[in-house]
Design a protein around this motif. Sequence first.
Motif, PDB file in Angstrom:
ATOM      1  N   GLY A   1     -68.766   6.342  84.108  1.00 41.79           N
ATOM      2  CA  GLY A   1     -68.892   6.503  85.555  1.00 41.79           C
ATOM      3  C   GLY A   1     -67.778   5.831  86.335  1.00 41.79           C
ATOM      4  O   GLY A   1     -67.228   6.403  87.280  1.00 41.79           O
ATOM      5  N   PHE A   2     -67.406   4.596  85.939  1.00 43.60           N
ATOM      6  CA  PHE A   2     -66.380   3.859  86.669  1.00 43.60           C
ATOM      7  C   PHE A   2     -65.005   4.473  86.471  1.00 43.60           C
ATOM      8  O   PHE A   2     -64.226   4.585  87.415  1.00 43.60           O
ATOM      9  CB  PHE A   2     -66.386   2.393  86.235  1.00 43.60           C
ATOM     10  N   THR A   3     -64.683   4.902  85.244  1.00 43.78           N
ATOM     11  CA  THR A   3     -63.366   5.513  85.024  1.00 43.78           C
ATOM     12  C   THR A   3     -63.277   6.847  85.761  1.00 43.78           C
ATOM     13  O   THR A   3     -62.214   7.211  86.281  1.00 43.78           O
ATOM     14  CB  THR A   3     -63.070   5.703  83.526  1.00 43.78           C
TER      15      THR A   3
ATOM     16  N   VAL B   1     -64.750   7.434  88.645  1.00 37.81           N
ATOM     17  CA  VAL B   1     -64.529   7.033  90.041  1.00 37.81           C
ATOM     18  C   VAL B   1     -63.070   6.621  90.249  1.00 37.81           C
ATOM     19  O   VAL B   1     -62.438   7.025  91.236  1.00 37.81           O
ATOM     20  CB  VAL B   1     -65.479   5.882  90.439  1.00 37.81           C
ATOM     21  N   GLN B   2     -62.533   5.827  89.330  1.00 32.14           N
ATOM     22  CA  GLN B   2     -61.125   5.424  89.437  1.00 32.14           C
ATOM     23  C   GLN B   2     -60.212   6.646  89.494  1.00 32.14           C
ATOM     24  O   GLN B   2     -59.320   6.741  90.342  1.00 32.14           O
ATOM     25  CB  GLN B   2     -60.724   4.555  88.244  1.00 32.14           C
ATOM     26  N   ALA B   3     -60.431   7.588  88.580  1.00 33.51           N
ATOM     27  CA  ALA B   3     -59.590   8.782  88.526  1.00 33.51           C
ATOM     28  C   ALA B   3     -59.741   9.625  89.781  1.00 33.51           C
ATOM     29  O   ALA B   3     -58.753  10.139  90.334  1.00 33.51           O
ATOM     30  CB  ALA B   3     -59.937   9.601  87.282  1.00 33.51           C
ATOM     31  N   ASN B   4     -60.971   9.763  90.261  1.00 33.48           N
ATOM     32  CA  ASN B   4     -61.216  10.596  91.429  1.00 33.48           C
ATOM     33  C   ASN B   4     -60.634   9.981  92.697  1.00 33.48           C
ATOM     34  O   ASN B   4     -60.039  10.675  93.529  1.00 33.48           O
ATOM     35  CB  ASN B   4     -62.719  10.827  91.595  1.00 33.48           C
ATOM     36  N   VAL B   5     -60.785   8.673  92.848  1.00 32.39           N
ATOM     37  CA  VAL B   5     -60.238   7.994  94.025  1.00 32.39           C
ATOM     38  C   VAL B   5     -58.714   8.037  94.013  1.00 32.39           C
ATOM     39  O   VAL B   5     -58.075   8.362  95.017  1.00 32.39           O
ATOM     40  CB  VAL B   5     -60.736   6.532  94.084  1.00 32.39           C
ATOM     41  N   ARG B   6     -58.122   7.740  92.866  1.00 30.76           N
ATOM     42  CA  ARG B   6     -56.659   7.680  92.781  1.00 30.76           C
ATOM     43  C   ARG B   6     -56.010   9.045  92.881  1.00 30.76           C
ATOM     44  O   ARG B   6     -54.855   9.165  93.283  1.00 30.76           O
ATOM     45  CB  ARG B   6     -56.259   6.967  91.490  1.00 30.76           C
ATOM     46  N   SER B   7     -56.751  10.098  92.526  1.00 30.37           N
ATOM     47  CA  SER B   7     -56.198  11.451  92.630  1.00 30.37           C
ATOM     48  C   SER B   7     -56.567  12.112  93.949  1.00 30.37           C
ATOM     49  O   SER B   7     -56.283  13.283  94.162  1.00 30.37           O
ATOM     50  CB  SER B   7     -56.718  12.319  91.476  1.00 30.37           C
TER      51      SER B   7
ATOM     52  N   SER C   1     -65.167  -0.665  81.746  1.00 32.65           N
ATOM     53  CA  SER C   1     -66.384  -0.003  81.279  1.00 32.65           C
ATOM     54  C   SER C   1     -67.481  -0.057  82.340  1.00 32.65           C
ATOM     55  O   SER C   1     -67.735  -1.098  82.940  1.00 32.65           O
ATOM     56  CB  SER C   1     -66.890  -0.666  79.997  1.00 32.65           C
ATOM     57  N   THR C   2     -68.132   1.082  82.556  1.00 28.32           N
ATOM     58  CA  THR C   2     -69.260   1.136  83.484  1.00 28.32           C
ATOM     59  C   THR C   2     -70.462   0.404  82.904  1.00 28.32           C
ATOM     60  O   THR C   2     -71.013  -0.516  83.518  1.00 28.32           O
ATOM     61  CB  THR C   2     -69.657   2.600  83.764  1.00 28.32           C
ATOM     62  N   SER C   3     -70.879   0.834  81.698  1.00 29.76           N
ATOM     63  CA  SER C   3     -72.097   0.294  81.097  1.00 29.76           C
ATOM     64  C   SER C   3     -71.874  -1.019  80.376  1.00 29.76           C
ATOM     65  O   SER C   3     -72.825  -1.740  80.080  1.00 29.76           O
ATOM     66  CB  SER C   3     -72.695   1.314  80.129  1.00 29.76           C
ATOM     67  N   GLY C   4     -70.596  -1.341  80.105  1.00 26.52           N
ATOM     68  CA  GLY C   4     -70.302  -2.587  79.403  1.00 26.52           C
ATOM     69  C   GLY C   4     -69.735  -3.679  80.280  1.00 26.52           C
ATOM     70  O   GLY C   4     -69.519  -4.801  79.820  1.00 26.52           O
ATOM     71  N   HIS C   5     -69.501  -3.382  81.576  1.00 28.31           N
ATOM     72  CA  HIS C   5     -69.003  -4.422  82.478  1.00 28.31           C
ATOM     73  C   HIS C   5     -69.462  -4.242  83.926  1.00 28.31           C
ATOM     74  O   HIS C   5     -70.197  -5.072  84.451  1.00 28.31           O
ATOM     75  CB  HIS C   5     -67.467  -4.490  82.451  1.00 28.31           C
TER      76      HIS C   5
ATOM     77  N   ALA D   1     -57.596   2.655  81.105  1.00 30.24           N
ATOM     78  CA  ALA D   1     -56.621   3.047  82.124  1.00 30.24           C
ATOM     79  C   ALA D   1     -55.795   4.238  81.670  1.00 30.24           C
ATOM     80  O   ALA D   1     -55.444   5.109  82.466  1.00 30.24           O
ATOM     81  CB  ALA D   1     -55.708   1.865  82.453  1.00 30.24           C
ATOM     82  N   ALA D   2     -55.489   4.298  80.376  1.00 33.47           N
ATOM     83  CA  ALA D   2     -54.693   5.407  79.847  1.00 33.47           C
ATOM     84  C   ALA D   2     -55.434   6.732  79.949  1.00 33.47           C
ATOM     85  O   ALA D   2     -54.817   7.784  80.152  1.00 33.47           O
ATOM     86  CB  ALA D   2     -54.300   5.127  78.399  1.00 33.47           C
ATOM     87  N   SER D   3     -56.761   6.704  79.839  1.00 28.41           N
ATOM     88  CA  SER D   3     -57.524   7.950  79.973  1.00 28.41           C
ATOM     89  C   SER D   3     -57.466   8.449  81.414  1.00 28.41           C
ATOM     90  O   SER D   3     -57.366   9.654  81.662  1.00 28.41           O
ATOM     91  CB  SER D   3     -58.976   7.741  79.531  1.00 28.41           C
ATOM     92  N   VAL D   4     -57.515   7.517  82.362  1.00 26.71           N
ATOM     93  CA  VAL D   4     -57.417   7.879  83.777  1.00 26.71           C
ATOM     94  C   VAL D   4     -56.043   8.457  84.080  1.00 26.71           C
ATOM     95  O   VAL D   4     -55.918   9.541  84.665  1.00 26.71           O
ATOM     96  CB  VAL D   4     -57.688   6.648  84.671  1.00 26.71           C
TER      97      VAL D   4
END
Length: 292
Positions: free
Chosen positions: A94-96, A98-104, A149-153, A76-79
């Motif tokens: 990939g998921f982080t 998407v999170q950053a792109n959607v929230r911004s 995590s995209t690939s880990g979750h 979350a801190a990276s986003v």
Amino acid sequence: MSPLSALKSLVHASLVATALFAAHGASAQNTPGVLRVSAIPDEAPTELQRKFKPLGDYLAKATGLKVEFTPVTDYAASVEGLINHKLDLVWFGGFTFVQANVRSKGQVVPLVQRAEDEKFRSVFISAQPGIARLEDLKGKTLSFGSESSTSGHLMPRSFLLNAKVDPDTDLKRVAFSGAHDATVAAVAGGKVDAGALNISVWEKLVEAGKVDPKAVRVFYTTPGYYDYNWSVHASMAPALQKKIREAFLALDGSTAQGKEILELQRATKFVPTKAENYKTIEAAARNAGLLK
């Protein structure tokens, strides 16, 4: 609280924090002459620093800027760091992304990805001889990596659901190790019956002799999907975006410097990417109730 509910709470908390940050006008300004770089903490901090050092030196020469690598405490801190202008260039899953792109609201620009990220995969591992299929995980314990995590979750969860295995109801217990290498350690140490992680980290650990593939084995490899990328905020000067993109694209494995950087990044080469490549990840996240 179930792991999925906990993850929803985490995402909500991050959204609230970001909103408060913006409301108080606390957005940090770009530091003149400095390129602030970070990465999702999907491996140990010392490993991330080791992997980045040659790349950081290369980017400094290519851009004429001082490059500073700033580790973050969690995904979350990276986003938040990128969308609040505390960071300039971030290695996202990939998921982080998407999170950053959607929230911004579409203000995050993915510049490049490794060629391998066009068809990235996750692996499910176990030391238990009775586990040979995803369906065999019912009633067992499983470790994902980080919740974001995209690939880990996210994608392992998606493939489990496709196999009619609901991690929140069909498994005895779900844990989150926080990082891919920690997932392997949990499985090898008998703390969980199985784990899901990034195939690249798994292969690296096997090659380094840090895990015995005869004792801990891969029993399922997912289909391919788009994953990691290097992203910037849309407010970055187009000329600097171009310099960074071109620097990555110019990395050549036939040179000593290029070979060192690409090997550390587990890449054959970097290729251009675009936000549209991550629509499948976004759809999976929405289907899992992790994006509104």
